[in-house]
Design a protein around this motif. Structure first.
Motif, PDB file in Angstrom:
ATOM      1  N   SER A 108       0.819  -1.206   0.000  1.00 22.91           N
ATOM      2  CA  SER A 108       0.000   0.000   0.000  1.00 22.91           C
ATOM      3  C   SER A 108       0.857   1.262   0.000  1.00 22.91           C
ATOM      4  O   SER A 108       0.393   2.323  -0.389  1.00 22.91           O
ATOM      5  CB  SER A 108      -0.963   0.007   1.189  1.00 22.91           C
ATOM      6  OG  SER A 108      -0.257   0.125   2.394  1.00 22.91           O
ATOM      7  N   THR A 109       2.119   1.145   0.393  1.00 23.11           N
ATOM      8  CA  THR A 109       3.051   2.274   0.364  1.00 23.11           C
ATOM      9  C   THR A 109       3.858   2.291  -0.928  1.00 23.11           C
ATOM     10  O   THR A 109       4.112   3.350  -1.493  1.00 23.11           O
ATOM     11  CB  THR A 109       4.005   2.209   1.573  1.00 23.11           C
ATOM     12  OG1 THR A 109       3.224   2.141   2.764  1.00 23.11           O
ATOM     13  CG2 THR A 109       4.912   3.410   1.644  1.00 23.11           C
ATOM     14  N   ASP A 110       4.291   1.107  -1.374  1.00 21.79           N
ATOM     15  CA  ASP A 110       5.091   1.004  -2.600  1.00 21.79           C
ATOM     16  C   ASP A 110       4.728  -0.299  -3.309  1.00 21.79           C
ATOM     17  O   ASP A 110       5.068  -1.384  -2.833  1.00 21.79           O
ATOM     18  CB  ASP A 110       6.585   1.022  -2.253  1.00 21.79           C
ATOM     19  CG  ASP A 110       7.470   1.000  -3.487  1.00 21.79           C
ATOM     20  OD1 ASP A 110       6.986   0.661  -4.583  1.00 21.79           O
ATOM     21  OD2 ASP A 110       8.663   1.299  -3.343  1.00 21.79           O
ATOM     22  N   PHE A 111       4.023  -0.181  -4.429  1.00 25.24           N
ATOM     23  CA  PHE A 111       3.522  -1.351  -5.150  1.00 25.24           C
ATOM     24  C   PHE A 111       4.618  -2.343  -5.523  1.00 25.24           C
ATOM     25  O   PHE A 111       4.398  -3.539  -5.547  1.00 25.24           O
ATOM     26  CB  PHE A 111       2.784  -0.928  -6.428  1.00 25.24           C
ATOM     27  CG  PHE A 111       1.727   0.105  -6.198  1.00 25.24           C
ATOM     28  CD1 PHE A 111       0.774  -0.066  -5.223  1.00 25.24           C
ATOM     29  CD2 PHE A 111       1.689   1.262  -6.954  1.00 25.24           C
ATOM     30  CE1 PHE A 111      -0.211   0.880  -5.004  1.00 25.24           C
ATOM     31  CE2 PHE A 111       0.707   2.221  -6.745  1.00 25.24           C
ATOM     32  CZ  PHE A 111      -0.243   2.026  -5.768  1.00 25.24           C
ATOM     33  N   SER A 112       5.803  -1.847  -5.813  1.00 24.93           N
ATOM     34  CA  SER A 112       6.870  -2.738  -6.280  1.00 24.93           C
ATOM     35  C   SER A 112       7.389  -3.662  -5.187  1.00 24.93           C
ATOM     36  O   SER A 112       8.094  -4.624  -5.474  1.00 24.93           O
ATOM     37  CB  SER A 112       8.020  -1.926  -6.873  1.00 24.93           C
ATOM     38  OG  SER A 112       8.675  -1.186  -5.870  1.00 24.93           O
ATOM     39  N   SER A 113       7.031  -3.415  -3.931  1.00 29.89           N
ATOM     40  CA  SER A 113       7.483  -4.299  -2.854  1.00 29.89           C
ATOM     41  C   SER A 113       6.760  -5.644  -2.887  1.00 29.89           C
ATOM     42  O   SER A 113       7.126  -6.567  -2.161  1.00 29.89           O
ATOM     43  CB  SER A 113       7.315  -3.627  -1.491  1.00 29.89           C
ATOM     44  OG  SER A 113       5.961  -3.347  -1.234  1.00 29.89           O
ATOM     45  N   ALA A 114       5.767  -5.797  -3.765  1.00 29.87           N
ATOM     46  CA  ALA A 114       5.045  -7.070  -3.898  1.00 29.87           C
ATOM     47  C   ALA A 114       5.986  -8.203  -4.258  1.00 29.87           C
ATOM     48  O   ALA A 114       5.755  -9.353  -3.875  1.00 29.87           O
ATOM     49  CB  ALA A 114       3.957  -6.953  -4.960  1.00 29.87           C
ATOM     50  N   LYS A 115       7.067  -7.889  -4.934  1.00 26.48           N
ATOM     51  CA  LYS A 115       8.009  -8.939  -5.325  1.00 26.48           C
ATOM     52  C   LYS A 115       8.679  -9.600  -4.134  1.00 26.48           C
ATOM     53  O   LYS A 115       9.240 -10.681  -4.254  1.00 26.48           O
ATOM     54  CB  LYS A 115       9.067  -8.381  -6.276  1.00 26.48           C
ATOM     55  CG  LYS A 115       9.955  -7.334  -5.653  1.00 26.48           C
ATOM     56  CD  LYS A 115      10.877  -6.719  -6.678  1.00 26.48           C
ATOM     57  CE  LYS A 115      11.608  -5.540  -6.082  1.00 26.48           C
ATOM     58  NZ  LYS A 115      12.018  -4.592  -7.092  1.00 26.48           N
ATOM     59  N   HIS A 116       8.607  -8.977  -2.954  1.00 24.37           N
ATOM     60  CA  HIS A 116       9.224  -9.539  -1.762  1.00 24.37           C
ATOM     61  C   HIS A 116       8.276 -10.420  -0.958  1.00 24.37           C
ATOM     62  O   HIS A 116       8.708 -11.078  -0.012  1.00 24.37           O
ATOM     63  CB  HIS A 116       9.770  -8.423  -0.864  1.00 24.37           C
ATOM     64  CG  HIS A 116      10.740  -7.529  -1.562  1.00 24.37           C
ATOM     65  ND1 HIS A 116      11.878  -7.998  -2.169  1.00 24.37           N
ATOM     66  CD2 HIS A 116      10.723  -6.195  -1.767  1.00 24.37           C
ATOM     67  CE1 HIS A 116      12.531  -6.989  -2.711  1.00 24.37           C
ATOM     68  NE2 HIS A 116      11.847  -5.889  -2.482  1.00 24.37           N
ATOM     69  N   ALA A 117       7.000 -10.427  -1.315  1.00 22.39           N
ATOM     70  CA  ALA A 117       6.032 -11.296  -0.624  1.00 22.39           C
ATOM     71  C   ALA A 117       6.353 -12.750  -0.965  1.00 22.39           C
ATOM     72  O   ALA A 117       6.921 -13.049  -2.017  1.00 22.39           O
ATOM     73  CB  ALA A 117       4.608 -10.948  -1.049  1.00 22.39           C
ATOM     74  N   ALA A 118       5.992 -13.660  -0.086  1.00 20.35           N
ATOM     75  CA  ALA A 118       6.233 -15.090  -0.318  1.00 20.35           C
ATOM     76  C   ALA A 118       5.532 -15.529  -1.609  1.00 20.35           C
ATOM     77  O   ALA A 118       4.432 -15.068  -1.923  1.00 20.35           O
ATOM     78  CB  ALA A 118       5.723 -15.904   0.863  1.00 20.35           C
ATOM     79  N   ARG A 119       6.173 -16.408  -2.349  1.00 19.93           N
ATOM     80  CA  ARG A 119       5.649 -16.878  -3.634  1.00 19.93           C
ATOM     81  C   ARG A 119       4.235 -17.453  -3.480  1.00 19.93           C
ATOM     82  O   ARG A 119       3.356 -17.199  -4.306  1.00 19.93           O
ATOM     83  CB  ARG A 119       6.584 -17.922  -4.233  1.00 19.93           C
ATOM     84  CG  ARG A 119       6.060 -18.490  -5.546  1.00 19.93           C
ATOM     85  CD  ARG A 119       7.045 -19.415  -6.195  1.00 19.93           C
ATOM     86  NE  ARG A 119       8.080 -18.567  -6.766  1.00 19.93           N
ATOM     87  CZ  ARG A 119       9.330 -18.947  -6.946  1.00 19.93           C
ATOM     88  NH1 ARG A 119       9.705 -20.135  -6.592  1.00 19.93           N
ATOM     89  NH2 ARG A 119      10.201 -18.131  -7.482  1.00 19.93           N
ATOM     90  N   GLU A 120       4.020 -18.235  -2.417  1.00 19.36           N
ATOM     91  CA  GLU A 120       2.705 -18.831  -2.200  1.00 19.36           C
ATOM     92  C   GLU A 120       1.634 -17.751  -2.051  1.00 19.36           C
ATOM     93  O   GLU A 120       0.516 -17.910  -2.527  1.00 19.36           O
ATOM     94  CB  GLU A 120       2.715 -19.715  -0.941  1.00 19.36           C
ATOM     95  CG  GLU A 120       3.623 -20.915  -1.042  1.00 19.36           C
ATOM     96  CD  GLU A 120       5.103 -20.590  -0.825  1.00 19.36           C
ATOM     97  OE1 GLU A 120       5.436 -19.449  -0.424  1.00 19.36           O
ATOM     98  OE2 GLU A 120       5.927 -21.475  -1.080  1.00 19.36           O
TER      99      GLU A 120
END
Length: 149
Positions: A108-120
């Motif tokens: 919600s602060t920086d969309f590109s941080s989604a790549k750091h979420a767990a793959r599952e």
């Protein structure tokens, strides 16, 4: 001795000399009470706010309430970290990166941080829908979340 009780009424005694900080008291009390690991907090009798986990345990604490949490250990810490810098998510333990609330707080602060979420989590349709809701400027097709890393 410090008397520790949970909201469900379970109680134990912990020797003060075994505890330098609230985190020590939480760990010992949780073990004695058979509480699984989690993001538990400790509130001293007569206080409204939880004790700081790593601050020295106040000398006047005689009784405390253990607030048992089902969240992963250090969940609160990582929520604060990603609020300040969403890309800190990359350094979080797997169970934190797999937590939907922490990942969405970062995104919600920086969309590109989604790549750091767990793959599952990135593969989860509910997470992708939530991602699309907080990142409306990104493409509606969120399948790219599955392909990163």
């Amino acid at each position: 001795m410090i008397h520790v009780a949970t909201l469900s009424g379970r109680e134990c005694q912990v020797p003060r000399q075994d505890c330098e900080c609230a985190a020590d008291l939480i760990a010992i009390a949780a073990r004695r009470l058979g509480v699984p690991r989690g993001d538990h907090q400790l509130v001293a009798a007569g206080q409204a706010e939880p004790l700081e986990r790593h601050a020295r345990l106040p000398a006047d604490v005689r009784c405390a309430t253990l607030l048992v949490s089902t969240r992963p250990e250090q969940w609160s810490h990582w929520m604060e970290e990603v609020a300040c810098d969403p890309h800190q998510l990359r350094w979080a333990p797997w169970e934190i990166r797999a937590d939907k609330d922490v990942a969405l707080a970062a995104i919600s602060t920086d969309f590109s941080s989604a790549k750091h979420a767990a793959r599952e989590l990135r593969r989860d349709p509910a997470f992708r829908a939530a991602y699309a809701a907080v990142a409306p400027s990104w493409p509606e097709d969120t399948t790219w979340l599955e392909r990163i890393y």
